[in-house]
Design an enzyme around this catalytic site. Structure first.
Site, PDB file in Angstrom:
ATOM      1  N   GLN A  57       0.703  -1.307   0.037  1.00 16.89           N
ATOM      2  CA  GLN A  57       0.300   0.027   0.026  1.00 16.89           C
ATOM      3  C   GLN A  57       1.039   1.389   0.072  1.00 16.89           C
ATOM      4  OE1 GLN A  57      -3.032   0.702  -0.683  1.00 16.89           O
ATOM      5  NE2 GLN A  57      -3.674  -1.557  -0.877  1.00 16.89           N
ATOM      6  N   SER A  58       1.985   1.132  -0.722  1.00 15.03           N
ATOM      7  CA  SER A  58       2.875   2.206  -0.670  1.00 15.03           C
ATOM      8  C   SER A  58       2.317   3.721  -1.329  1.00 15.03           C
ATOM      9  CB  SER A  58       4.277   2.017  -1.217  1.00 15.03           C
ATOM     10  OG  SER A  58       5.040   3.066  -1.531  1.00 15.03           O
ATOM     11  N   ASN A  59       2.398   4.764  -0.644  1.00 18.73           N
ATOM     12  CA  ASN A  59       2.038   5.882  -1.379  1.00 18.73           C
ATOM     13  C   ASN A  59       3.303   6.254  -2.184  1.00 18.73           C
ATOM     14  OD1 ASN A  59      -0.563   6.479  -0.059  1.00 18.73           O
ATOM     15  ND2 ASN A  59       0.684   6.787   1.572  1.00 18.73           N
TER      16      ASN A  59
END
Ligand SMILES: Cc1ncc(COP(=O)(O)O)c(C=O)c1O
Length: 345
Positions: free
Chosen positions: A87-89
């Protein structure tokens, strides 16, 4: 907040670095939050809206990408490989920047590949990234550099010229330059608005953002107290070290004589809860409060925890009940949807 540097210096520190425009909405707004401030009862809260930097749902990482892609394109690269959690921005920002500039993007995400296509993972697909998965959950897994190099070899064999974006010390200090620039932007705004905040609250994850801010404010001679709220289980000592390394690395890149030390900022580790990317009830209540009072959406991984910290420091009476505080909204909205089960239960 003491003012001791000529306004003419503002906006001048980062001009020699290669930079690729990606944030379509700079300066981001600095806006007051009257209903939230009244509810919390402390100083007036002003949101610095870096959730609105403009590309693919925005956030602080888009500012970083302006400098990282500036360097990458300067080296003649035509593709980028990076790695982080599912879920890395940062990965979403990399994919968006690469797509916009016509570059190939390979994301090596720490996960099984079985995860629900939601939040940033869904957006990575939409943004056209080549998404692959790594069988590790450890950001410091010693095999990671080798995995990145394997993809580099593969891309080279296909005729590409790839850039490995691994947020190690060197790239982190480059990314921090973006927040030296943002610090100048904030100073110009608070001067225009004729406000004098004593504190700025920001989430401290890798420490890149806070590092740039602390350097930027110190370099302008502003004694704005930068307060970092930690969101993961690394120790304060470890993170403080990283922050000073990144800040001083940024100073070197920018040719600034200002040096940052650990006394130049505060770090609080009391609001992490059960761990990185693990939300807890007070974060959910805080996200709901800010959404209902201001129509501003915080996220469960970073900014929600930062606001829990700000609320608590106000409730303890540490910040007084007058004056102003800046809360840097660093984005992260996609994680709301990835965490919908926890947030809505
Ligand atoms: C939305 C958001 N806010 C804050 C942070 C923390 O920023 P930094 O890693 O620069 O400390 C991150 C990092 O990924 C982020 O994605």
């Amino acid at each position: 907040m003491r003012k001791s540097e000529s306004a003419s210096k503002i906006g001048k520190f980062c001009t020699d670095l290669p930079r690729t425009p990606l944030c379509s909405h700079l300066p981001t707004p600095l806006e007051r939050a009257p209903r939230l401030s009244a509810d919390l009862g402390g100083p007036e809260i002003w949101f610095k809206r870096d959730d609105l930097t403009g590309l693919a749902l925005g956030g602080n990482k888009i500012r970083n990408m302006e400098f990282i892609f500036g360097e990458l394109l300067g080296r003649g690269c035509d593709s980028v490989i990076t790695t982080a959690g599912v879920q890395s921005n940062m990965c979403r920002a990399t994919a968006a920047a690469a797509g916009k500039l016509g570059l190939k993007c390979v994301l090596l995400l720490r996960g099984t590949g079985e995860e629900e296509r939601q939040g940033n993972l869904l957006l990575d697909d939409l943004l056209g990234a080549d998404v692959r998965f790594l069988s590790t959950k450890d950001p410091y897994d010693p095999r990671t550099p080798g995995w990145l190099e394997d993809i580099q070899t593969e891309l080279k064999e296909d005729g590409h010229s790839p850039y490995i974006l691994h947020l190690t010390g060197e790239t982190s200090s480059l990314a921090a330059c973006a927040y030296v620039d943002a610090a100048e932007e904030i100073v110009a705004q608070i001067d225009d608005l004729k406000i004098s905040p004593d504190h700025l609250f920001v989430t401290a994850g890798s420490g890149v953002t806070i590092a740039g801010l602390v350097l930027g404010f110190k370099n302008l001679g502003r004694d704005l107290n930068v307060v970092g709220i930690m969101c993961s289980n690394s120790t304060r000592d470890f993170l403080s070290d990283r922050i000073t390394i990144y800040a001083n690395g940024a100073a070197e890149r920018l040719g600034l004589s200002t040096q940052v030390n650990q006394g130049d900022f505060q770090l609080h580790d009391a609001y992490v809860g059960p761990g990185y990317s693990r939300c807890y009830p007070e974060v959910v209540d805080t996200i709901k409060l800010v959404a209902a009072k201001e129509g501003i959406l915080l996220d469960p991984v970073y900014t929600g925890k930062c606001m829990v910290g700000l609320k608590d420091r106000i409730a303890r009476g540490e910040l007084g009940d007058s004056g102003e505080i800046v809360f840097l909204h660093t984005g992260g909205a996609p994680c709301i949807f990835a965490d919908a089960g926890t947030i809505s239960s």
